[in-house]
Design a protein around this motif. Structure first.
Motif, PDB file in Angstrom:
ATOM      1  N   MET A  23      -8.016   9.214  -3.071  1.00  0.00           N
ATOM      2  CA  MET A  23      -7.985   8.811  -4.449  1.00  0.00           C
ATOM      3  C   MET A  23      -8.760   7.527  -4.620  1.00  0.00           C
ATOM      4  O   MET A  23      -8.730   6.667  -3.781  1.00  0.00           O
ATOM      5  CB  MET A  23      -6.560   8.566  -4.926  1.00  0.00           C
ATOM      6  CG  MET A  23      -5.722   9.808  -4.930  1.00  0.00           C
ATOM      7  SD  MET A  23      -4.104   9.468  -5.566  1.00  0.00           S
ATOM      8  CE  MET A  23      -3.343  11.012  -5.217  1.00  0.00           C
ATOM      9  N   THR A  24      -9.374   7.319  -5.819  1.00  0.00           N
ATOM     10  CA  THR A  24     -10.080   6.094  -6.098  1.00  0.00           C
ATOM     11  C   THR A  24      -9.262   5.227  -7.008  1.00  0.00           C
ATOM     12  O   THR A  24      -8.398   5.686  -7.711  1.00  0.00           O
ATOM     13  CB  THR A  24     -11.431   6.380  -6.779  1.00  0.00           C
ATOM     14  OG1 THR A  24     -11.202   7.128  -7.956  1.00  0.00           O
ATOM     15  CG2 THR A  24     -12.331   7.128  -5.845  1.00  0.00           C
ATOM     16  N   GLU A  25      -9.552   3.972  -6.987  1.00  0.00           N
ATOM     17  CA  GLU A  25      -8.829   3.064  -7.846  1.00  0.00           C
ATOM     18  C   GLU A  25      -9.516   3.005  -9.200  1.00  0.00           C
ATOM     19  O   GLU A  25     -10.642   2.562  -9.339  1.00  0.00           O
ATOM     20  CB  GLU A  25      -8.788   1.661  -7.227  1.00  0.00           C
ATOM     21  CG  GLU A  25      -8.020   0.671  -8.060  1.00  0.00           C
ATOM     22  CD  GLU A  25      -7.824  -0.624  -7.301  1.00  0.00           C
ATOM     23  OE1 GLU A  25      -7.966  -1.671  -7.936  1.00  0.00           O
ATOM     24  OE2 GLU A  25      -7.543  -0.597  -6.107  1.00  0.00           O
TER      25      GLU A  25
ATOM     26  N   LEU B  83     -12.806  -3.670  -9.099  1.00  0.00           N
ATOM     27  CA  LEU B  83     -13.741  -4.018  -8.034  1.00  0.00           C
ATOM     28  C   LEU B  83     -14.040  -2.789  -7.183  1.00  0.00           C
ATOM     29  O   LEU B  83     -13.128  -2.039  -6.835  1.00  0.00           O
ATOM     30  CB  LEU B  83     -13.142  -5.114  -7.152  1.00  0.00           C
ATOM     31  CG  LEU B  83     -12.808  -6.448  -7.835  1.00  0.00           C
ATOM     32  CD1 LEU B  83     -12.044  -7.351  -6.875  1.00  0.00           C
ATOM     33  CD2 LEU B  83     -14.079  -7.135  -8.309  1.00  0.00           C
ATOM     34  N   TYR B  84     -15.303  -2.596  -6.847  1.00  0.00           N
ATOM     35  CA  TYR B  84     -15.648  -1.457  -6.001  1.00  0.00           C
ATOM     36  C   TYR B  84     -15.001  -1.579  -4.623  1.00  0.00           C
ATOM     37  O   TYR B  84     -14.669  -0.586  -3.978  1.00  0.00           O
ATOM     38  CB  TYR B  84     -17.163  -1.318  -5.873  1.00  0.00           C
ATOM     39  CG  TYR B  84     -17.777  -0.635  -7.069  1.00  0.00           C
ATOM     40  CD1 TYR B  84     -17.728   0.748  -7.204  1.00  0.00           C
ATOM     41  CD2 TYR B  84     -18.370  -1.371  -8.080  1.00  0.00           C
ATOM     42  CE1 TYR B  84     -18.271   1.385  -8.309  1.00  0.00           C
ATOM     43  CE2 TYR B  84     -18.911  -0.746  -9.201  1.00  0.00           C
ATOM     44  CZ  TYR B  84     -18.861   0.629  -9.306  1.00  0.00           C
ATOM     45  OH  TYR B  84     -19.380   1.258 -10.408  1.00  0.00           O
TER      46      TYR B  84
ATOM     47  N   ALA C 168     -10.707   0.259  -0.865  1.00  0.00           N
ATOM     48  CA  ALA C 168      -9.403   0.049  -0.224  1.00  0.00           C
ATOM     49  C   ALA C 168      -8.447   1.184  -0.566  1.00  0.00           C
ATOM     50  O   ALA C 168      -7.755   1.719   0.314  1.00  0.00           O
ATOM     51  CB  ALA C 168      -8.814  -1.293  -0.679  1.00  0.00           C
ATOM     52  N   THR C 169      -8.411   1.558  -1.844  1.00  0.00           N
ATOM     53  CA  THR C 169      -7.524   2.639  -2.262  1.00  0.00           C
ATOM     54  C   THR C 169      -7.943   3.957  -1.618  1.00  0.00           C
ATOM     55  O   THR C 169      -7.095   4.752  -1.200  1.00  0.00           O
ATOM     56  CB  THR C 169      -7.528   2.772  -3.793  1.00  0.00           C
ATOM     57  OG1 THR C 169      -7.166   1.511  -4.362  1.00  0.00           O
ATOM     58  CG2 THR C 169      -6.536   3.827  -4.258  1.00  0.00           C
ATOM     59  N   PHE C 170      -9.246   4.190  -1.533  1.00  0.00           N
ATOM     60  CA  PHE C 170      -9.744   5.415  -0.899  1.00  0.00           C
ATOM     61  C   PHE C 170      -9.282   5.484   0.559  1.00  0.00           C
ATOM     62  O   PHE C 170      -8.832   6.538   1.032  1.00  0.00           O
ATOM     63  CB  PHE C 170     -11.269   5.460  -0.978  1.00  0.00           C
ATOM     64  CG  PHE C 170     -11.880   6.615  -0.244  1.00  0.00           C
ATOM     65  CD1 PHE C 170     -11.856   7.896  -0.786  1.00  0.00           C
ATOM     66  CD2 PHE C 170     -12.468   6.434   0.995  1.00  0.00           C
ATOM     67  CE1 PHE C 170     -12.399   8.972  -0.100  1.00  0.00           C
ATOM     68  CE2 PHE C 170     -13.022   7.497   1.687  1.00  0.00           C
ATOM     69  CZ  PHE C 170     -12.992   8.770   1.133  1.00  0.00           C
ATOM     70  N   LEU C 171      -9.401   4.369   1.276  1.00  0.00           N
ATOM     71  CA  LEU C 171      -8.986   4.350   2.674  1.00  0.00           C
ATOM     72  C   LEU C 171      -7.484   4.626   2.817  1.00  0.00           C
ATOM     73  O   LEU C 171      -7.056   5.395   3.676  1.00  0.00           O
ATOM     74  CB  LEU C 171      -9.324   2.996   3.305  1.00  0.00           C
ATOM     75  CG  LEU C 171     -10.788   2.762   3.667  1.00  0.00           C
ATOM     76  CD1 LEU C 171     -11.005   1.324   4.103  1.00  0.00           C
ATOM     77  CD2 LEU C 171     -11.238   3.718   4.769  1.00  0.00           C
ATOM     78  N   LEU C 172      -6.691   4.002   1.940  1.00  0.00           N
ATOM     79  CA  LEU C 172      -5.241   4.208   2.005  1.00  0.00           C
ATOM     80  C   LEU C 172      -4.877   5.654   1.687  1.00  0.00           C
ATOM     81  O   LEU C 172      -4.003   6.236   2.327  1.00  0.00           O
ATOM     82  CB  LEU C 172      -4.535   3.262   1.031  1.00  0.00           C
ATOM     83  CG  LEU C 172      -4.552   1.780   1.410  1.00  0.00           C
ATOM     84  CD1 LEU C 172      -3.931   0.946   0.301  1.00  0.00           C
ATOM     85  CD2 LEU C 172      -3.817   1.547   2.725  1.00  0.00           C
ATOM     86  N   MET C 173      -5.550   6.218   0.703  1.00  0.00           N
ATOM     87  CA  MET C 173      -5.220   7.581   0.309  1.00  0.00           C
ATOM     88  C   MET C 173      -5.836   8.612   1.247  1.00  0.00           C
ATOM     89  O   MET C 173      -5.576   9.795   1.117  1.00  0.00           O
ATOM     90  CB  MET C 173      -5.622   7.842  -1.140  1.00  0.00           C
ATOM     91  CG  MET C 173      -4.830   6.993  -2.123  1.00  0.00           C
ATOM     92  SD  MET C 173      -3.038   6.996  -1.809  1.00  0.00           S
ATOM     93  CE  MET C 173      -2.606   8.690  -2.134  1.00  0.00           C
TER      94      MET C 173
ATOM     95  N   TRP D  72      -7.009  -8.235   0.350  1.00  0.00           N
ATOM     96  CA  TRP D  72      -8.123  -9.097  -0.032  1.00  0.00           C
ATOM     97  C   TRP D  72      -8.485  -8.923  -1.505  1.00  0.00           C
ATOM     98  O   TRP D  72      -8.664  -9.911  -2.230  1.00  0.00           O
ATOM     99  CB  TRP D  72      -9.334  -8.807   0.850  1.00  0.00           C
ATOM    100  CG  TRP D  72     -10.587  -9.540   0.442  1.00  0.00           C
ATOM    101  CD1 TRP D  72     -11.748  -8.997  -0.027  1.00  0.00           C
ATOM    102  CD2 TRP D  72     -10.785 -10.960   0.451  1.00  0.00           C
ATOM    103  NE1 TRP D  72     -12.662  -9.977  -0.315  1.00  0.00           N
ATOM    104  CE2 TRP D  72     -12.100 -11.202  -0.030  1.00  0.00           C
ATOM    105  CE3 TRP D  72      -9.991 -12.040   0.801  1.00  0.00           C
ATOM    106  CZ2 TRP D  72     -12.621 -12.476  -0.162  1.00  0.00           C
ATOM    107  CZ3 TRP D  72     -10.522 -13.323   0.674  1.00  0.00           C
ATOM    108  CH2 TRP D  72     -11.815 -13.534   0.206  1.00  0.00           C
ATOM    109  N   THR D  73      -8.589  -7.681  -1.963  1.00  0.00           N
ATOM    110  CA  THR D  73      -8.913  -7.469  -3.375  1.00  0.00           C
ATOM    111  C   THR D  73      -7.770  -7.931  -4.274  1.00  0.00           C
ATOM    112  O   THR D  73      -8.006  -8.406  -5.393  1.00  0.00           O
ATOM    113  CB  THR D  73      -9.233  -5.989  -3.666  1.00  0.00           C
ATOM    114  OG1 THR D  73      -8.152  -5.163  -3.222  1.00  0.00           O
ATOM    115  CG2 THR D  73     -10.505  -5.560  -2.966  1.00  0.00           C
ATOM    116  N   GLY D  74      -6.537  -7.831  -3.798  1.00  0.00           N
ATOM    117  CA  GLY D  74      -5.412  -8.363  -4.558  1.00  0.00           C
ATOM    118  C   GLY D  74      -5.563  -9.854  -4.779  1.00  0.00           C
ATOM    119  O   GLY D  74      -5.306 -10.369  -5.880  1.00  0.00           O
ATOM    120  N   ALA D  75      -6.003 -10.572  -3.729  1.00  0.00           N
ATOM    121  CA  ALA D  75      -6.229 -12.007  -3.858  1.00  0.00           C
ATOM    122  C   ALA D  75      -7.351 -12.292  -4.861  1.00  0.00           C
ATOM    123  O   ALA D  75      -7.277 -13.254  -5.648  1.00  0.00           O
ATOM    124  CB  ALA D  75      -6.575 -12.603  -2.493  1.00  0.00           C
TER     125      ALA D  75
END
Length: 200
Positions: free
Chosen positions: A1-3, A133-134, A139-144, A180-183
């Protein structure tokens, strides 16, 4: 999934009944079904199929939104919200089954809890949510990818030698990028709060 495949921008409309929004709603309905399959019936193969279908519809709703010119403000909020809900639900399920360690879940869910109040910064200033942010999409793609791979290692034992190391690699990198993107999102919200005055 993408964010956030449907990003919010000034061209977004207030349309609700669109094909992409219907797909996002369908994905939302799938969350409790997924939890039931993993936690109650232990039907891991069916849960894996549901995750794959959700990933496909997530990709499809972004493509269709652009192809059919059906971007909307609701879609810009609903799509990433469902993405995050799937991540949280999958984490909870896999932690409950001892497939993923609890501290990974704490880090990822903690990131969402920290960022949730930042949306008020934009609402109180009549601003749209921040552009996605891309790196966050990555990050979301990797987690999903990671979570289904780890589930697949349990659901189909023959896949374990490949699925488990790939799943762990994607989980570690995805978690690092997610934090990192959360920060970065948090810093953006703080900067906005300092520079843009509240609406009157």
């Amino acid at each position: 999934m993408t964010e956030a495949t449907g990003t919010a921008d000034a061209r977004g409309t207030d349309r609700i009944l669109t094909v992409p929004n219907a797909l996002s709603l369908l994905r939302l309905i799938g969350v409790p079904v997924f939890l039931w399959l993993v936690l109650v019936t232990h039907a891991d193969v069916w849960a894996l199929i549901l995750l794959a279908a959700s990933s496909f519809t997530d990709w499809a709703d972004g493509k269709l939104a652009r192809l059919l010119d059906q971007t909307s403000r609701l879609g810009a909020l609903l799509d990433p919200a469902v993405d995050r809900l799937y991540i949280v639900a999958t984490l909870v399920a896999l932690v409950a089954r001892d497939i993923v360690p609890w501290w990974i879940a704490v880090i990822l869910v903690g990131r969402e809890l920290v960022l949730a109040p930042t949306l008020a910064v934009y609402r109180r200033r009549d601003l749209p949510p921040p552009a996605v942010l891309y790196l966050g999409k990555g990050a979301t793609f990797l987690l999903m990818c990671a979570l289904p791979l780890l589930l697949a290692a349990v659901a189909v034992p023959a896949w374990e030698p490949v699925a488990q190391p790939l799943g762990w690699a994607a989980l570690i990198w995805g978690t690092a990028l997610y934090v990192w993107t959360g920060a970065l999102y948090l810093a953006q919200a703080v900067a906005t709060a300092r520079v843009v005055p509240l609406r009157k």
